[in-house]
Design a protein around this motif. Structure first.
Motif, PDB file in Angstrom:
ATOM      1  N   GLU A   1      52.070  76.742  36.982  1.00  0.00           N
ATOM      2  CA  GLU A   1      52.677  75.934  38.042  1.00  0.00           C
ATOM      3  C   GLU A   1      51.611  75.438  39.022  1.00  0.00           C
ATOM      4  O   GLU A   1      51.651  74.266  39.460  1.00  0.00           O
ATOM      5  CB  GLU A   1      53.718  76.777  38.796  1.00  0.00           C
ATOM      6  N   VAL A   2      50.666  76.285  39.348  1.00  0.00           N
ATOM      7  CA  VAL A   2      49.606  75.901  40.279  1.00  0.00           C
ATOM      8  C   VAL A   2      48.733  74.804  39.692  1.00  0.00           C
ATOM      9  O   VAL A   2      48.247  73.917  40.411  1.00  0.00           O
ATOM     10  CB  VAL A   2      48.759  77.135  40.639  1.00  0.00           C
ATOM     11  N   MET A   3      48.567  74.818  38.378  1.00  0.00           N
ATOM     12  CA  MET A   3      47.659  73.881  37.714  1.00  0.00           C
ATOM     13  C   MET A   3      48.340  72.577  37.322  1.00  0.00           C
ATOM     14  O   MET A   3      47.697  71.702  36.743  1.00  0.00           O
ATOM     15  CB  MET A   3      47.048  74.535  36.468  1.00  0.00           C
ATOM     16  N   LYS A   4      49.621  72.409  37.636  1.00  0.00           N
ATOM     17  CA  LYS A   4      50.284  71.155  37.299  1.00  0.00           C
ATOM     18  C   LYS A   4      49.692  70.009  38.111  1.00  0.00           C
ATOM     19  O   LYS A   4      49.409  70.160  39.287  1.00  0.00           O
ATOM     20  CB  LYS A   4      51.789  71.265  37.581  1.00  0.00           C
TER      21      LYS A   4
ATOM     22  N   SER B   1      38.987  70.860  43.786  1.00  0.00           N
ATOM     23  CA  SER B   1      40.387  70.494  43.588  1.00  0.00           C
ATOM     24  C   SER B   1      40.876  70.846  42.177  1.00  0.00           C
ATOM     25  O   SER B   1      42.082  70.809  41.912  1.00  0.00           O
ATOM     26  CB  SER B   1      40.601  68.998  43.853  1.00  0.00           C
ATOM     27  N   ARG B   2      39.955  71.170  41.267  1.00  0.00           N
ATOM     28  CA  ARG B   2      40.330  71.574  39.904  1.00  0.00           C
ATOM     29  C   ARG B   2      39.936  73.032  39.651  1.00  0.00           C
ATOM     30  O   ARG B   2      39.667  73.426  38.518  1.00  0.00           O
ATOM     31  CB  ARG B   2      39.643  70.672  38.878  1.00  0.00           C
ATOM     32  N   THR B   3      39.911  73.818  40.715  1.00  0.00           N
ATOM     33  CA  THR B   3      39.507  75.215  40.614  1.00  0.00           C
ATOM     34  C   THR B   3      40.622  76.120  41.121  1.00  0.00           C
ATOM     35  O   THR B   3      41.187  75.871  42.193  1.00  0.00           O
ATOM     36  CB  THR B   3      38.227  75.492  41.427  1.00  0.00           C
ATOM     37  N   VAL B   4      40.921  77.155  40.342  1.00  0.00           N
ATOM     38  CA  VAL B   4      41.867  78.188  40.765  1.00  0.00           C
ATOM     39  C   VAL B   4      41.092  79.491  40.871  1.00  0.00           C
ATOM     40  O   VAL B   4      40.494  79.946  39.889  1.00  0.00           O
ATOM     41  CB  VAL B   4      43.030  78.365  39.771  1.00  0.00           C
ATOM     42  N   MET B   5      41.075  80.071  42.063  1.00  0.00           N
ATOM     43  CA  MET B   5      40.411  81.349  42.264  1.00  0.00           C
ATOM     44  C   MET B   5      41.480  82.440  42.348  1.00  0.00           C
ATOM     45  O   MET B   5      42.329  82.424  43.230  1.00  0.00           O
ATOM     46  CB  MET B   5      39.550  81.333  43.526  1.00  0.00           C
ATOM     47  N   VAL B   6      41.422  83.382  41.412  1.00  0.00           N
ATOM     48  CA  VAL B   6      42.398  84.465  41.346  1.00  0.00           C
ATOM     49  C   VAL B   6      41.715  85.764  41.766  1.00  0.00           C
ATOM     50  O   VAL B   6      40.703  86.157  41.183  1.00  0.00           O
ATOM     51  CB  VAL B   6      42.977  84.618  39.928  1.00  0.00           C
ATOM     52  N   VAL B   7      42.260  86.416  42.781  1.00  0.00           N
ATOM     53  CA  VAL B   7      41.712  87.682  43.260  1.00  0.00           C
ATOM     54  C   VAL B   7      42.703  88.791  42.935  1.00  0.00           C
ATOM     55  O   VAL B   7      43.840  88.769  43.403  1.00  0.00           O
ATOM     56  CB  VAL B   7      41.446  87.652  44.779  1.00  0.00           C
ATOM     57  N   VAL B   8      42.282  89.739  42.102  1.00  0.00           N
ATOM     58  CA  VAL B   8      43.121  90.877  41.731  1.00  0.00           C
ATOM     59  C   VAL B   8      42.627  92.078  42.530  1.00  0.00           C
ATOM     60  O   VAL B   8      41.538  92.594  42.283  1.00  0.00           O
ATOM     61  CB  VAL B   8      43.041  91.174  40.223  1.00  0.00           C
TER      62      VAL B   8
END
Length: 390
Positions: free
Chosen positions: A387-390, A311-318
């Motif tokens: 915004e995603v991490m708010k 729930s505290r992880t953002v996975m960014v795929v480029v």
């Protein structure tokens, strides 16, 4: 196809001279224009000939007999011409856009030995994104003696990009303004206009009907305290060179943020962990291996193992999302990560011009399964991430 009749029917003088510069030394006997070339024109002719003789040679139209070539020139060359001289001279002779196109052809199409092996030639290259892209694509052919100069050139381009985006990127990521703390950093995003007006009301000029601002007040920004994990997975297939460049720059900025842990992976059909290099974009760019296939599902499986707090992880795929293997694993992995409350962002491009080139069908299916998809510049990416991490 241009023929002699078309040339002879054209106006004499300037047009004949232009045809001569276009066609090169092999048109001398037909045009009789060589004697009419001034010093400036001969310098242009010399620069063009030095570059495009490689095209003649590849087509078997130019022999390797150096003496024959010099005899045809009749002593017009005042000194030995080499790649460094060619770069310096061409930069002066041609408009910037023309020179950059010639420079790109010299590296990408003809792979001039002087540029690939002479540190002084690398110093003469125009420090821009195209130079970085071309040198990255030819990195395996560069001699050890030019590696430091290549790094220095990349550093110049990276530093220029950092100047443009770093402050706004950090401001977007580090939270909202804190109205109860002042800041010495004079940034328009931190400007407190209410407090500034209040503090300067005493300086109201009756004649001009204006408030004279003697002291501008800026707010600091509230730092985020709860830690976040950002997992940045960057596709290193051949079409992703610009995205890798900006991903490397963004990664170096993210490493400076408080309460954020960054994992950086590059992938094709395999995954390489570059987390230890994340703070240095130059080393990242010197390490990546452009080319190969694409297996996004495998990269996400690898990244999934690094998740501690979903729930505290953002996975960014480029990626351009042109998956090179069966899509089942990719779709299942994204569905599973979404069910575990991992926030997933898919960047179709991390180019400063944000030109979107990606597989619409695959990206739409990923969006249906919980991955947000967009094509953004680095600054807009920072805002989106915040915004995603708010």
């Amino acid at each position: 196809m241009i023929n002699d009749k078309q040339i002879k029917n054209s106006k004499t003088g300037e047009q004949v001279k232009r045809w001569r510069l276009i066609l090169g030394q092999y048109a001398d006997e037909h045009l009789n224009a060589n004697d009419n070339l001034g010093l400036y024109d001969k310098q242009i002719d010399q620069a063009l000939d030095y570059l495009y003789q490689h095209e003649y040679r590849s087509r078997g139209l130019l022999t390797e007999d150096k003496n024959d070539s010099e005899s045809r020139r009749g002593g017009n060359q005042s000194s030995a011409y080499n790649t460094v001289n060619w770069l310096r001279q061409s930069r002066k002779l041609f408009p910037k856009s023309t020179f950059e196109r010639m420079q790109n052809q010299a590296i990408e199409r003809y792979q001039l030995e002087g540029i690939l092996n002479d540190p002084n030639a690398v110093k003469e290259l125009q420090p821009n994104f195209n130079s970085v892209r071309l040198l990255m694509s030819l990195r395996g052919k560069l001699s050890n003696s030019v590696q430091n100069e290549v790094k220095a050139l990349i550093r110049k381009v990276v530093d220029e990009i950092l100047k443009k985006i770093q402050m706004n990127f950090i401001n977007a990521m580090t939270g909202k303004k804190n109205r109860f703390r002042r800041s010495l950093i004079k940034n328009n995003q931190n400007f407190d206009w209410r407090a500034t007006i209040k503090a300067n009301l005493k300086n109201f000029d009756q004649n001009k009907q204006q408030i004279i601002i003697e002291k501008a007040i800026f707010n600091s920004r509230a730092n985020r305290q709860l830690p976040w994990d950002i997992i940045l997975c960057v596709d290193q297939s051949g079409s992703m060179d610009s995205s890798i460049f900006y991903s490397a720059v963004c990664a170096s900025i993210i490493t400076q943020l408080p309460a954020v842990r960054l994992h950086l992976f590059v992938f094709d059909t395999q995954v390489v962990d570059l987390t230890h290099l994340a703070s240095d974009p130059v080393e990242i760019l010197m390490t990546v291996q452009l080319g190969g296939g694409t297996n996004i599902g495998y990269a996400l499986n690898y990244a999934e193992q690094k998740i501690i707090n979903p729930s505290r992880t953002v996975m960014v795929v480029v990626s351009d999302f042109y998956e090179g293997v069966n899509l089942t694993n990719l779709y299942n992995t994204v569905t599973r990560l979404n069910a575990n409350r991992v926030k997933m962002l898919g960047l179709a491009a991390l180019d400063y011009s944000a030109t979107p080139v990606y597989d619409l069908q695959v990206s739409q299916e990923l969006a249906n399964r919980g991955m947000e998809i967009a094509a953004l510049t680095p600054e807009h990416f920072a805002t989106w991430l915040a915004e995603v991490m708010k």
